[in-house]
Design an enzyme around this catalytic site. Structure first.
Site, PDB file in Angstrom:
ATOM      1  N   LYS A  35       0.846  -1.201   0.000  1.00  0.00           N
ATOM      2  CA  LYS A  35       0.000   0.000   0.000  1.00  0.00           C
ATOM      3  C   LYS A  35       0.882   1.252   0.000  1.00  0.00           C
ATOM      4  O   LYS A  35       2.084   1.175   0.270  1.00  0.00           O
ATOM      5  CB  LYS A  35      -0.903  -0.012   1.239  1.00  0.00           C
ATOM      6  CG  LYS A  35      -0.137   0.018   2.554  1.00  0.00           C
ATOM      7  CD  LYS A  35      -1.045  -0.235   3.742  1.00  0.00           C
ATOM      8  CE  LYS A  35      -0.236  -0.275   5.029  1.00  0.00           C
ATOM      9  NZ  LYS A  35      -1.064  -0.646   6.187  1.00  0.00           N
ATOM     10  N   TYR A 259      16.057  29.652   8.711  1.00  0.00           N
ATOM     11  CA  TYR A 259      14.886  30.471   9.060  1.00  0.00           C
ATOM     12  C   TYR A 259      14.717  30.562  10.572  1.00  0.00           C
ATOM     13  O   TYR A 259      14.847  29.564  11.289  1.00  0.00           O
ATOM     14  CB  TYR A 259      13.620  29.842   8.489  1.00  0.00           C
ATOM     15  CG  TYR A 259      13.417  30.061   7.015  1.00  0.00           C
ATOM     16  CD1 TYR A 259      13.174  31.334   6.499  1.00  0.00           C
ATOM     17  CD2 TYR A 259      13.446  28.981   6.134  1.00  0.00           C
ATOM     18  CE1 TYR A 259      12.970  31.521   5.133  1.00  0.00           C
ATOM     19  CE2 TYR A 259      13.239  29.169   4.772  1.00  0.00           C
ATOM     20  CZ  TYR A 259      13.000  30.447   4.275  1.00  0.00           C
ATOM     21  OH  TYR A 259      12.799  30.628   2.938  1.00  0.00           O
TER      22      TYR A 259
HETATM   23  C1  LIG Z   1      -0.224  -1.741   6.718  1.00  0.00           C
HETATM   24  C2  LIG Z   1      -0.808  -3.012   7.184  1.00  0.00           C
HETATM   25  C3  LIG Z   1       0.017  -4.125   7.437  1.00  0.00           C
HETATM   26  C4  LIG Z   1       1.523  -4.060   7.385  1.00  0.00           C
HETATM   27  O1  LIG Z   1       1.995  -3.553   8.621  1.00  0.00           O
HETATM   28  P1  LIG Z   1       3.580  -3.409   8.903  1.00  0.00           P
HETATM   29  O2  LIG Z   1       3.644  -2.885  10.284  1.00  0.00           O
HETATM   30  O3  LIG Z   1       4.071  -2.422   7.895  1.00  0.00           O
HETATM   31  O4  LIG Z   1       4.176  -4.746   8.725  1.00  0.00           O
HETATM   32  C5  LIG Z   1      -0.592  -5.307   7.790  1.00  0.00           C
HETATM   33  N1  LIG Z   1      -1.942  -5.394   7.889  1.00  0.00           N
HETATM   34  C6  LIG Z   1      -2.754  -4.349   7.655  1.00  0.00           C
HETATM   35  C7  LIG Z   1      -4.213  -4.503   7.804  1.00  0.00           C
HETATM   36  C8  LIG Z   1      -2.224  -3.124   7.295  1.00  0.00           C
HETATM   37  O5  LIG Z   1      -3.031  -2.096   7.065  1.00  0.00           O
END
Ligand SMILES: *Cc1c(COP(=O)(O)O)cnc(C)c1O
Length: 369
Positions: A35, A259
């Site tokens: 994702k 800044y």
């Molecule tokens: C993002 C996600 C993962 C992966 O989690 P990590 O901590 O990056 O391993 C697993 N399950 C779900 C439902 C997620 O949304």
């Protein structure tokens, strides 16, 4: 000449990290979680590295799924938040996607599905995150309803633990297992389960189940906030975010940098200007002292991060010169260390990498596919 900033995405590191997940998982199958543009690494880069290794890809957006199908992926795909409306469901059926179903409204969508192939459903149970999922108390009703729907081809029970990277999963896992045993006894069958993210995969073998869902570890960062488990599991950074020094100056004691003058030199300093700012995805809230690698040596960020630049202390790095290589995070400087200094987590650093930063693919070990 383009601005000298880029992210090197190391396909060999992705494969190496996936194999670590595979070794930990044993017979448990793996969803590679890609994702958010593969946590900023580029969806197609992750696909190229992992297609021959993974059992499936888990993601959020229909268009990401569409791109993987277009690239030739015929294997399992899972939409981690499921569908939002009837049109999505038709599209998901067309693409042959597995769907998370986390609420009664999504069961309604399936109940009203027009003809089309039945789908693999991951019924999400809330074991304490209080975000998505059927509460344990109503899980049985939801499961019985799902198993009766013609649009459901298979049912897997899923949960996502709130504390896998922290205090642990003992109580929620036990409660989940009790619920599952009860429902399965009632149905006279067993239902597969998917519970573990990276943290649970690494820490809790009892949570592995039938399918695990590693994300962050594939990208070479530990899910544990203090970064202490990196050497223990030998993950390799898949992203090296790098740029160059584009200016160097000497400043006198008492002079300020950046800044707002939030940093003032307590002694004469040599200051380097790096072509990297918050518009590139470097966290603006990173304070003076955040580690930065210049010409292979760790030094510190100075003053406020600007939109396109940041300043570093090169007083103790005499070899630093115009054009010296700077690593913001990655090989030689774990993202977790930068994240801790900046009050965030590696996940956010990776995902925030700006589209304006070029992703260059490297494959240090192309023979090992
Ligand atoms: C993002 C996600 C993962 C992966 O989690 P990590 O901590 O990056 O391993 C697993 N399950 C779900 C439902 C997620 O949304």
């Amino acid at each position: 000449m383009p601005r000298p900033i880029r992210a090197c995405i190391d396909l060999a590191a992705l494969r190496h990290n996936f194999r670590i997940a595979r070794a930990r998982a044993g017979r448990t199958r793996l969803w590679a979680v890609v994702k958010a543009n593969a946590y900023g690494h580029g969806l197609m880069n992750a696909f190229q590295a992992l297609a021959s290794l993974t059992d499936g890809f888990a993601l959020l957006d229909l268009d990401e799924a569409e791109r993987l199908r277009a690239a030739g992926w015929r294997g399992p795909l899972l939409l981690l938040e499921g569908c939002f409306e009837a049109r999505d469901l038709e599209e998901a059926q067309r693409l042959g996607l597995g769907l998370v179903v986390h609420c009664a409204e999504q069961l309604d969508l399936l109940a009203h599905a027009r003809a089309g192939p039945a789908v693999d459903v991951y019924l999400k149970i809330d074991t304490g995150m209080r975000r998505l999922g059927f509460p344990l108390a109503s899980a049985e009703t939801a499961i019985l309803r799902a198993t009766a729907l013609p649009a459901v081809r298979s049912l897997t029970l899923m949960s996502h633990f709130a504390e896998a990277d922290g205090t642990g999963i003992g109580a929620p896992l036990a409660a989940f297992a009790r619920m599952r045993d009860q429902v399965c006894a009632r149905l006279g069958t067993t239902l597969p389960v998917s519970l573990a993210n990276s943290a649970a995969l690494l820490r809790f073998p009892q949570s592995h189940g039938d399918w695990a869902r590693p994300g962050i570890m594939l990208y070479g960062a530990t899910p544990f906030p203090d970064g202490s488990d990196v050497p223990a599991v030998d993950l390799r950074p898949a992203m090296t975010f790098e740029s160059r020094l584009i200016a160097i100056r000497d400043i006198a004691a008492g002079e300020a940098v950046g800044y707002g003058g939030s940093f003032r030199a307590e002694r004469p300093l040599r200051v380097g200007t790096v072509a990297c700012g918050y518009a590139d995805g470097y966290p603006r809230h990173a304070p003076t002292g955040t580690p930065v690698l210049v010409a292979g040596e760790v030094t510190r960020l100075l003053g406020r991060v600007s939109m396109d630049m940041l300043a570093v202390d090169v007083t103790e790095i005499p070899s630093a010169h115009m054009g010296s290589r700077v690593v913001l995070w990655g090989a030689g400087l774990p993202a977790e260390q930068v994240a801790v200094a900046a009050g965030t987590i590696s996940y956010e650093l990776f995902c925030a990498l700006s589209p304006r930063v070029r992703r260059d693919v490297v494959d240090a070990d192309p023979s090992s596919t």
